[in-house]
Design a protein around this motif. Structure first.
Motif, PDB file in Angstrom:
ATOM      1  N   GLY A 159       0.797  -1.226   0.000  1.00 48.99           N
ATOM      2  CA  GLY A 159       0.000   0.000   0.000  1.00 48.99           C
ATOM      3  C   GLY A 159       0.822   1.264   0.000  1.00 48.99           C
ATOM      4  N   LEU A 160       2.127   1.140  -0.168  1.00 43.70           N
ATOM      5  CA  LEU A 160       3.016   2.292  -0.163  1.00 43.70           C
ATOM      6  C   LEU A 160       3.782   2.356  -1.475  1.00 43.70           C
ATOM      7  N   ASP A 161       4.167   3.562  -1.848  1.00 43.83           N
ATOM      8  CA  ASP A 161       5.213   3.677  -2.856  1.00 43.83           C
ATOM      9  C   ASP A 161       6.321   4.556  -2.298  1.00 43.83           C
ATOM     10  N   PHE A 162       7.457   4.530  -2.979  1.00 41.08           N
ATOM     11  CA  PHE A 162       8.680   5.082  -2.408  1.00 41.08           C
ATOM     12  C   PHE A 162       9.382   5.985  -3.413  1.00 41.08           C
ATOM     13  N   SER A 163      10.093   6.944  -2.855  1.00 45.02           N
ATOM     14  CA  SER A 163      10.946   7.824  -3.649  1.00 45.02           C
ATOM     15  C   SER A 163      12.382   7.651  -3.172  1.00 45.02           C
ATOM     16  N   LEU A 164      13.257   7.231  -4.095  1.00 44.34           N
ATOM     17  CA  LEU A 164      14.678   7.073  -3.801  1.00 44.34           C
ATOM     18  C   LEU A 164      15.423   8.278  -4.351  1.00 44.34           C
ATOM     19  N   ASP A 165      16.173   8.929  -3.481  1.00 42.41           N
ATOM     20  CA  ASP A 165      16.991  10.084  -3.881  1.00 42.41           C
ATOM     21  C   ASP A 165      16.155  11.187  -4.526  1.00 42.41           C
ATOM     22  N   GLY A 166      14.917  11.388  -4.007  1.00 39.47           N
ATOM     23  CA  GLY A 166      14.067  12.471  -4.499  1.00 39.47           C
ATOM     24  C   GLY A 166      13.418  12.208  -5.837  1.00 39.47           C
ATOM     25  N   GLY A 167      13.521  10.990  -6.340  1.00 39.54           N
ATOM     26  CA  GLY A 167      12.912  10.659  -7.622  1.00 39.54           C
ATOM     27  C   GLY A 167      11.414  10.439  -7.522  1.00 39.54           C
ATOM     28  N   ALA A 168      10.808  10.062  -8.634  1.00 42.95           N
ATOM     29  CA  ALA A 168       9.362   9.826  -8.684  1.00 42.95           C
ATOM     30  C   ALA A 168       8.984   8.688  -7.736  1.00 42.95           C
TER      31      ALA A 168
END
Length: 229
Positions: A159-168
């Motif tokens: 149920g989550l999404d993630f942003s790595l290094d400020g990306g989408a």
């Protein structure tokens, strides 16, 4: 009125009441005076207007709060010629854009027309602000001579999404985040309501250095020593 008695609506003649004739219903009434000599005035016809109608209870739509914005109420019924009281406050004109910045929980709304008549009180509930996800926890595999670094999220990812290094923002990749360069990285989670976790700072260690090329000396073979070293 001194020395006179009066008949209202054909009733018995009586002295004029202090404060006049009150509590009269809407519609036609008659009034006649009589003096002490028993002489009668003409009959006066009087019309009391209908009781003004109360306004209908306002209809409305609610926009529940998000992580970034509070709730709001918009009146969808007529507002012209009416004033409104929100949460029992002072009556005032309906604001352009509706009632914004409202906190979660119970609210009331009531309308008043120019005659001072009141609508029923409407009860409105604004939902609670959605909760932000917890900061993600993680494990880092530092690079080796043969492989770059990687990071695995160890907390919930459903149920989550993630942003790595400020990306989408995107779904958590199977196998975690691989191929990471040495140095500082950031990770942030977002839930379905659009609420954001804190930004987690992650450091991947530098790749271990390769040893320098060895230096050497050679002793070539001789007639007596047939192998070199």
């Amino acid at each position: 009125t001194g020395g006179l008695v009066f008949s209202l609506d054909g009733g018995a003649f009586a002295a004029y009441p202090a404060g006049g004739y009150t509590g009269l219903g809407s519609g036609a009434h008659t009034l006649q005076a009589r003096n002490a000599a028993g002489c009668l005035s003409g009959v006066v016809n009087i019309t009391v207007a209908a009781v003004p109608a109360a306004p209908g209870a306002p209809t409305y739509t609610v926009v529940d709060p998000t992580c970034a914005t509070p709730g709001s109420i918009t009146i969808t019924s007529a507002t012209a010629g009416l004033e409104f009281s929100l949460d029992g406050g002072v009556y005032g004109a309906y604001p352009a854009g509706g009632y914004t910045g409202l906190g979660s929980g119970a609210h009331t709304l009531q309308a008043r027309n120019v005659a001072g008549c009141l609508s029923g009180v409407i009860n409105i509930t604004i939902a609670a602000v959605p909760t932000a996800p917890a900061d993600p926890t993680y494990a880092v595999v530092d690079p080796t001579c043969a492989a770059p670094g990687s990071m695995t999220v160890t907390s919930a990812t459903a149920g989550l999404d993630f942003s790595l290094d400020g990306g989408a923002f995107a779904a958590y990749p199977a196998g975690g985040y691989t191929g990471l360069g040495s140095g500082a990285h950031t990770l942030q989670a977002r839930n379905a309501a659009g609420c954001l976790s804190g930004v987690v700072n992650v450091t991947v260690a530098a790749a271990p250095g390769a040893p320098t090329d060895p230096t050497f000396t050679v002793v070539d073979p001789t007639c007596a020593a047939t192998t070199g070293s």
